[in-house]
Scaffold this motif. Structure first.
Motif, PDB file in Angstrom:
ATOM      1  N   THR A  84       0.849  -1.186   0.000  1.00  0.00           N
ATOM      2  CA  THR A  84       0.000   0.000   0.000  1.00  0.00           C
ATOM      3  C   THR A  84       0.886   1.237   0.000  1.00  0.00           C
ATOM      4  O   THR A  84       1.978   1.226   0.566  1.00  0.00           O
ATOM      5  CB  THR A  84      -0.954   0.035   1.215  1.00  0.00           C
ATOM      6  OG1 THR A  84      -1.672   1.267   1.211  1.00  0.00           O
ATOM      7  CG2 THR A  84      -0.217  -0.105   2.533  1.00  0.00           C
ATOM      8  N   PHE A  85       0.437   2.262  -0.667  1.00  0.00           N
ATOM      9  CA  PHE A  85       1.234   3.480  -0.749  1.00  0.00           C
ATOM     10  C   PHE A  85       0.487   4.692  -0.193  1.00  0.00           C
ATOM     11  O   PHE A  85       1.093   5.698   0.136  1.00  0.00           O
ATOM     12  CB  PHE A  85       1.633   3.746  -2.203  1.00  0.00           C
ATOM     13  CG  PHE A  85       2.246   2.534  -2.871  1.00  0.00           C
ATOM     14  CD1 PHE A  85       3.484   2.052  -2.460  1.00  0.00           C
ATOM     15  CD2 PHE A  85       1.570   1.849  -3.883  1.00  0.00           C
ATOM     16  CE1 PHE A  85       4.042   0.912  -3.045  1.00  0.00           C
ATOM     17  CE2 PHE A  85       2.124   0.720  -4.469  1.00  0.00           C
ATOM     18  CZ  PHE A  85       3.362   0.251  -4.050  1.00  0.00           C
ATOM     19  N   GLY A  86      -0.818   4.603  -0.157  1.00  0.00           N
ATOM     20  CA  GLY A  86      -1.587   5.780   0.252  1.00  0.00           C
ATOM     21  C   GLY A  86      -1.492   6.906  -0.767  1.00  0.00           C
ATOM     22  O   GLY A  86      -1.827   8.047  -0.490  1.00  0.00           O
ATOM     23  N   THR A  87      -1.025   6.549  -1.949  1.00  0.00           N
ATOM     24  CA  THR A  87      -1.010   7.496  -3.072  1.00  0.00           C
ATOM     25  C   THR A  87      -1.914   6.906  -4.150  1.00  0.00           C
ATOM     26  O   THR A  87      -2.484   5.838  -3.953  1.00  0.00           O
ATOM     27  CB  THR A  87       0.395   7.630  -3.683  1.00  0.00           C
ATOM     28  OG1 THR A  87       0.744   6.362  -4.261  1.00  0.00           O
ATOM     29  CG2 THR A  87       1.436   8.000  -2.628  1.00  0.00           C
ATOM     30  N   ASN A  88      -2.001   7.574  -5.263  1.00  0.00           N
ATOM     31  CA  ASN A  88      -2.694   6.965  -6.392  1.00  0.00           C
ATOM     32  C   ASN A  88      -1.854   5.808  -6.926  1.00  0.00           C
ATOM     33  O   ASN A  88      -0.630   5.798  -6.785  1.00  0.00           O
ATOM     34  CB  ASN A  88      -2.880   7.998  -7.506  1.00  0.00           C
ATOM     35  CG  ASN A  88      -3.579   9.237  -6.986  1.00  0.00           C
ATOM     36  OD1 ASN A  88      -4.541   9.133  -6.239  1.00  0.00           O
ATOM     37  ND2 ASN A  88      -3.077  10.397  -7.356  1.00  0.00           N
ATOM     38  N   CYS A  89      -2.525   4.823  -7.531  1.00  0.00           N
ATOM     39  CA  CYS A  89      -1.773   3.727  -8.145  1.00  0.00           C
ATOM     40  C   CYS A  89      -2.418   3.388  -9.484  1.00  0.00           C
ATOM     41  O   CYS A  89      -3.601   3.677  -9.707  1.00  0.00           O
ATOM     42  CB  CYS A  89      -1.708   2.518  -7.214  1.00  0.00           C
ATOM     43  SG  CYS A  89      -3.253   1.616  -7.053  1.00  0.00           S
TER      44      CYS A  89
END
Ligand SMILES: *Cc1c(COP(=O)(O)O)cnc(C)c1O
Length: 423
Positions: A84-89
């Motif tokens: 998970t990045f908590g950014t857009n993917c």
């Protein structure tokens, strides 16, 4: 490995009721719940190495069966690149495009982490868009566990609803109106009374949380007409029916266009997900464009989306739905005489089925309450003992997956027939 009983005993000390979702406790069927160690195709295996043909399918997501190799692979590959990045993917626009292309009423979609969040957001969005507060829901339809939805009908149609859980302030349900399913006159009456106050009507287009209840001919069309005439939004909760009966929602089959749609279950391929989609002008009321707030730390999670995208890619082959329909028809044909002979009834649609422990096919929750729960519970435990796991409540639907081969279903059929002759 500890036994199911040992695990449940430990769990009860640490987790309320020993479970993380109430129906798993077997409280409605009695007895002690099983702990599942693994699943493959149509089969789940408990911690004591006992195998079961699974008709619960994790409550709906597993239309491809357990641990489908391509879904497992998609999860592996995605998680190796970071969880998970908590950014857009990149998976987010891919999934959004799949959903928008599959369901004509959806022009834009927002992803969430559960169906509950999706319906909760749908309600807030409908209120924000219409600047009205009231919501109409149908008795026996389930839309997750947000406050406003946990409501039973009061004694009369227009009397106040009663919350079905403690811990819900009256304020939270004052604006929820509950009407019986398949009863268009009640809905009309409510609209006559509250005309310009009703933000939305939310409905499971095929009710899948009180057994399976089909809408009467023309019923959904009438709901669409009434909501349109009164400038209320129509929300189809397709968390179960989305991608279950065809590639798209039940709305693709019944050709009704709701304003908003909620999805979940299948679109996550077995990982946590939810989605809300609909008309662009309504969806753009969500922040950051609009002022209806909604958010989620793990929303649009790359791994969950990888599982969901892979699942939808496989489901694009429409012959899958034909095969599921044929499989369930053959299966139901093989047990229906025994069901009727025993004095019960049934419903099968797409890859969903339910045996009602009563003579009639229910049309609403009140009808459904005529089921002989004691008989259902005997049936449930006979099946469990003999290697079939079905959802542990008469009020739940059962599912088959593409992994339920003819051989598997024949085996299940012979166990069910024997059971019906004995209980
Ligand atoms: C399961 C379900 C929900 C809730 O989804 P969760 O992911 O369990 O929060 C909402 N609506 C319907 C129709 C469902 O069947």
């Amino acid at each position: 490995m500890a036994s199911s009983k040992e695990l449940f005993d430990i769990s009860k000390k640490l987790i309320p009721g020993g479970v993380n979702s109430p129906v798993r406790s077997f409280s409605s069927v009695g007895g002690e719940p099983i702990y599942i160690e693994s699943g493959k195709g149509p089969i789940i295996t408990d911690v004591e190495d006992k195998e079961y043909i699974d008709f619960c399918a994790s409550w709906g997501p597993l239309i491809l069966g357990h641990a489908h190799p391509e879904v497992v692979n998609a999860i592996k590959e995605s998680s190796e690149k970071g969880i998970t990045f908590g950014t857009n993917c990149p998976n987010e626009p891919i999934m959004a495009e799949l959903i928008v292309n599959a369901i004509p009423s959806i022009e834009k979609v927002r992803l969430t982490t559960s169906g509950t969040e999706a319906t909760m957001t749908a309600l807030r969005l409908a209120r924000g868009y219409t600047k009205r507060n009231k919501m109409v829901k149908f008795e026996g339809c389930y839309h997750g566990h947000a406050d406003a939805f946990l409501v039973n009908a009061g004694s009369g149609l227009l009397t106040n609803s009663i919350s079905s859980s403690e811990g819900i302030p009256e304020n939270a349900i004052n604006d929820t109106i509950v009407v019986p399913f398949n009863d268009i006159e009640s809905l009309k009456e409510v609209f006559n009374q509250y005309k310009e106050e009703i933000a939305c009507v939310i409905v499971e287009p095929i009710a899948g949380n009180m057994g399976i209840i089909k809408p009467n001919d023309g019923y959904l069309e009438s709901i669409r007409e009434i909501t349109k005439d009164n400038k209320s939004l129509l929300i189809f909760d397709e968390v179960i029916t989305g991608f279950r009966l065809c590639y798209g929602g039940y709305q693709n089959l019944c050709k009704i266009t709701p304003d908003l749609t909620t999805l979940g279950k299948i679109i996550g391929g077995g990982l946590p997900i939810g989605a809300i989609g609909g008309r662009k002008d309504i969806m753009d009321f969500l922040s950051p464009i609009g002022n209806v707030y909604q958010a989620g730390t793990l929303s649009g999670n790359p791994v969950a989306l990888a599982a969901g995208i892979q699942t939808l890619e496989i489901l694009k082959d429409s012959s899958i739905y034909d095969k599921l329909n044929i499989a369930i028809n053959v299966f139901i044909d093989s047990i229906k005489d025994d069901i009727l002979k025993a004095g019960y009834n049934y419903q099968a649609i797409g890859s969903m089925f339910c045996i009602y422990f009563q003579e009639n096919v229910p049309k609403n929750l009140t009808d459904m309450q005529n089921c002989n729960i004691d008989r259902f519970n005997k049936y449930f435990h006979y099946l469990l003992e003999n290697g079939i796991y079905c959802s542990p409540s008469q009020y739940e639907t059962n599912f088959i997956s593409i992994a339920h081969s003819n051989t598997t279903l024949e085996k299940a059929s012979s166990i069910i027939r024997k059971c019906l002759s004995q209980i």
